[in-house]
Structures are given as structure tokens and as C-alpha cells.
Design a protein around this motif. Structure first.
Motif, PDB file in Angstrom:
ATOM      1  N   HIS A  94       0.818  -1.213   0.000  1.00  9.01           N
ATOM      2  CA  HIS A  94       0.000   0.000   0.000  1.00  9.01           C
ATOM      3  C   HIS A  94       0.861   1.276   0.000  1.00  9.01           C
ATOM      4  CE1 HIS A  94      -3.516   2.360   0.903  1.00  9.01           C
ATOM      5  NE2 HIS A  94      -2.896   2.916   1.917  1.00  9.01           N
ATOM      6  N   HIS A  98       1.338   4.705  -2.551  1.00 10.31           N
ATOM      7  CA  HIS A  98       1.321   6.143  -2.266  1.00 10.31           C
ATOM      8  C   HIS A  98       2.602   6.821  -2.785  1.00 10.31           C
ATOM      9  CE1 HIS A  98      -2.440   6.743  -0.276  1.00 10.31           C
ATOM     10  NE2 HIS A  98      -2.201   5.857   0.678  1.00 10.31           N
ATOM     11  N   SER A 125      -1.066   9.699   5.927  1.00  7.23           N
ATOM     12  CA  SER A 125      -2.437   9.223   5.747  1.00  7.23           C
ATOM     13  C   SER A 125      -3.050   8.945   7.108  1.00  7.23           C
ATOM     14  CB  SER A 125      -2.425   7.947   4.894  1.00  7.23           C
ATOM     15  OG  SER A 125      -1.846   6.898   5.634  1.00  7.23           O
ATOM     16  N   ASP A 292      -6.687   6.636  -1.008  1.00  3.83           N
ATOM     17  CA  ASP A 292      -6.494   5.256  -1.446  1.00  3.83           C
ATOM     18  C   ASP A 292      -7.168   5.001  -2.787  1.00  3.83           C
ATOM     19  OD1 ASP A 292      -5.102   4.963   0.819  1.00  3.83           O
ATOM     20  OD2 ASP A 292      -6.661   3.896   1.931  1.00  3.83           O
TER      21      ASP A 292
HETATM   22 ZN    ZN Z   1      -3.510   5.062   2.064  1.00  5.34          ZN
END
Ligand code: ZN
Ligand code: KG4
Length: 333
Positions: A94, A98, A125, A292
Motif C-alpha cells: 500500500h 502512495h 495518511s 487510497d
Molecule cells: Zn492510504
């Protein structure tokens, strides 16, 4: 659907409206919503990009970090698609998403933005406040992380104690525009600590303590000032450590990704800091690439595809590889 760095569709089903009622992410609801929405979202992504499943080159999936029961829904579906299309399955972290979100392009390949290594990636985040040196494609060194709350989480919690909604970041941003950031005296975290680390829990506690000294009508009357005071200190702490990281590591470029980067004040401050240091900064080119999203995962996957970083025959392991904790995936590099 992505090809190289170009994004042909980026379908997002946001669960924010569902979780807003609970004042945060409610795990079992998140899982159920993932299960219900994953098919239609994939279908729509293929339709918009006008691509048939048989024509895709690979399937990319987020392995973590995150809520395991939600990650597993994606991993199971990705595995099924990879098997059905007989294409490789590519595991993506993840956080890598980003980082690469700043290099995602539109269908025409704009903006061009060359990669220049080493660069410093800032990720802010709801779950992360991280500084990562990116030495080459897929070659990372995490140089700073939060010791407790993430920046987005701190903003969400501050909003909650002020009786505001979820997610708090954008609400605080709006209120703070009209507020005086010096209204409350709050401590700037870790100023005498030379580590590249972040901490927001002390700031949160100091904020709560100050509020208890105020009457409820006084709090309501001063909401913009309170929001501005908290946001200012939270951002200044981030900027201090970012400045230190640039001085220590001398990157040629800084990138910023993650939900909190949606904040215009923060983006302005990062821009001016980075300009002072004589280097460049990139933020994702579109709002949909900030929070996201799947396109950023696809962009990373292309670099892994070229290096054949696949999960080829180990499908049975997959459900157990969902990783709740931060560790950027570098297997096979
Ligand atoms: Zn995120
Ligand atoms: O990256 P993201 O969408 O999801 C996670 O991976 O966590 O980030 C969500 C976080 C939330 O904490 C939210 O309050 C924050 O990003 N956020 C903002 C803004 N928009 C979203 N924080 C400050 N200002 C904003 N405009």
C-alpha cells in the motif's frame, strides 16, 4: 486499469459515508462492503478502459499494510482473476502505491515527470506518517515513522474531541482557514529529539487538556481557532522533520502522497520548504490519486512486472500473506 504509468480507469467506491456514522472505520462493515463492491468495481474499471479480462497483462493486488479482513477480500479476488486470465499476480505494498502515485499519468502520458533517484517520499495518511528514501525503483529505506498516531489519525481524533464529524482532516482544514493558529499554546513535538520520528499523542493530550479548561459554548465559538491551532502544530512538526530529512539525506526530489496531502495549506508549506532547499516536489496530479486508489497500485506493478516479481505458484499461501504491519515488499528484487 493501468499501462506503464498511464491510468485508463481508476474506480473508487468510497466507504466514507458508511463509516461516518460510526466515527471511524468499522471492521466488519468494511469487510462486507469490500465483498459487495469488489465485483462491480472491477467490472466498471474494465468497461471504462475498454479492456477484456483476457487481454490484461497481469493482476496487481495490495498485500498490506491494512485491515486484514478487508485486504483478504482483495487478495482472494485478485487470485481468482489471475487464475482465470492465466496471468501473473503481482503483490504491491500500500505504501509503495502512495509513493508511486506521484508518477501516475493520464492516458496521454502527462505529466511526464522523470524519476530522479534518490528521492524522498513523504507519506501522510490515516495509518501512516512515513519518510522513505527511494534509491532506485522498488529499492526503499524507511528513515522515519510515527512513534504513535499517524498525522491523519491525529487530525481525525482532534476533530472528534471538538465534536466534529469523520474524517476530521478535511473538516479541520476548512475551519482552520478562518482561525488564528496562535490562539492555543500547544507544544511542538520532538523538537529536542534529533531522530527522524513523529509523535502526535502528546500534542493530542495537550489539546484535550486545554479544551477541558474551556466551557462548551466557548469551544463552539472558537472552533476555527482551535482547529487552526491544532493543525498548525501538527503540520509544523511534520515540516520540521521533513526539513531535517532533506538536510541529512540530500534527496534530489521530494514526493508527497496519502490522504492528508489533500490539504492545500500543507501542500503550500511543503512547496515553500522544498523550494528553499533548492529541490523539486511532486504531488499526485489528480485528487483521485491522493487518497487510497487502485491506479497507484497498478503503476507500481508495472515496475515489478518488468522484474518478474510475481507470486507464481504459491497461491495457497496468499490468504495468509495479508500483512497488517509496515514492511515494503522487496522479494525477488
Ligand atoms: Zn492510504
Ligand atoms: O490515504 P487515506 O485516504 O487512507 C489511509 O490510507 O489512511 O488517508 C485518510 C486520511 C484521514 O485521516 C483523513 O482525515 C485525511 O487523510 N485527510 C485529510 C484531508 N483529506 C483527507 N487531512 C487533512 N486535510 C484534508 N483535506
Amino acid at each position: 486499469m493501468t499501462e506503464g504509468r498511464r491510468v485508463f480507469s481508476n474506480v473508487i467506491f468510497s466507504q466514507i459515508d458508511i463509516h461516518r456514522k460510526w466515527g471511524g472505520v468499522y471492521p466488519s462493515l468494511a469487510k462486507r462492503e469490500h465483498e459487495e463492491k469488489i465485483e462491480p468495481v472491477i467490472k466498471r474499471a474494465l468497461e471504462i478502459a475498454r479492456v477484456k479480462l483476457e487481454k490484461i497483462g497481469a493482476v496487481a493486488v495490495t498485500f498490506g499494510p491494512g485491515l486484514v479482513i478487508a485486504l483478504e477480500v482483495g487478495i482472494r479476488k485478485a487470485r481468482e482473476l489471475a487464475e482465470r486470465s492465466r496471468r501473473p499476480l503481482i503483490p504491491v505494498d500500500h505504501l509503495e502505491g502512495h509513493i508511486y502515485s506521484c508518477f501516475a499519468q493520464n492516458q496521454k502520458g502527462k505529466p511526464e515527470r522523470d524519476f530522479q533517484f534518490p528521492f524522498l517520499a513523504l507519506i501522510v495518511s490515516g495509518g501512516h506518517t512515513s519518510l522513505v528514501m527511494v534509491k532506485d525503483h522498488l529499492d526503499y529505506e524507511v528513515i522515519g515513522q510515527t512513534l504513535d498516531d499517524a498525522l491523519g489519525e491525529a487530525l481525525d481524533k482532534a476533530a472528534k474531541v471538538l465534536g466534529l464529524g469523520y474524517p476530521g482532516g478535511p473538516i479541520i482544514e476548512k475551519l482552520a482557514e478562518k482561525g488564528d493558529p496562535d490562539y492555543l499554546k500547544l507544544p511542538l513535538p520532538l523538537t529536542r529529539d534529533s531522530r527522524l520520528a513523529f509523535s502526535y499523542s502528546g500534542l493530542k493530550t495537550a489539546f484535550k487538556n486545554q479544551l477541558t479548561k474551556m466551557s462548551p459554548p466557548e469551544v463552539v465559538r472558537n472552533l476555527p481557532h482551535l482547529a487552526a491551532s491544532f493543525q498548525e502544530k501538527a503540520f509544523n512538526h511534520l515540516l520540521n522533520k521533513l526539513s531535517r530529512a532533506i538536510d541529512e539525506r540530500k534527496p534530489v526530489l521530494v514526493t508527497g502522497g496519502g490522504g492528508v496531502i489533500a490539504n492545500k495549506k500543507l501542500r503550500r508549506s511543503i512547496r515553500s520548504l522544498v523550494k528553499e532547499k533548492g529541490i523539486k516536489v511532486y504531488f499526485p496530479r489528480a485528487d483521485k490519486l491522493i487518497g487510497d486508489n487502485a491506479a497507484m497500485i497498478g503503476v507500481v506493478a508495472d515496475y515489478k512486472y518488468r522484474k518478474k516479481i510475481y507470486l507464481e505458484d504459491d497461491f495457497d499461501r496468499l490468504d495468509r500473506v495479508a500483512r497488517p504491519n509496515f514492511r515494503i515488499w522487496t522479494k525477488g528484487k
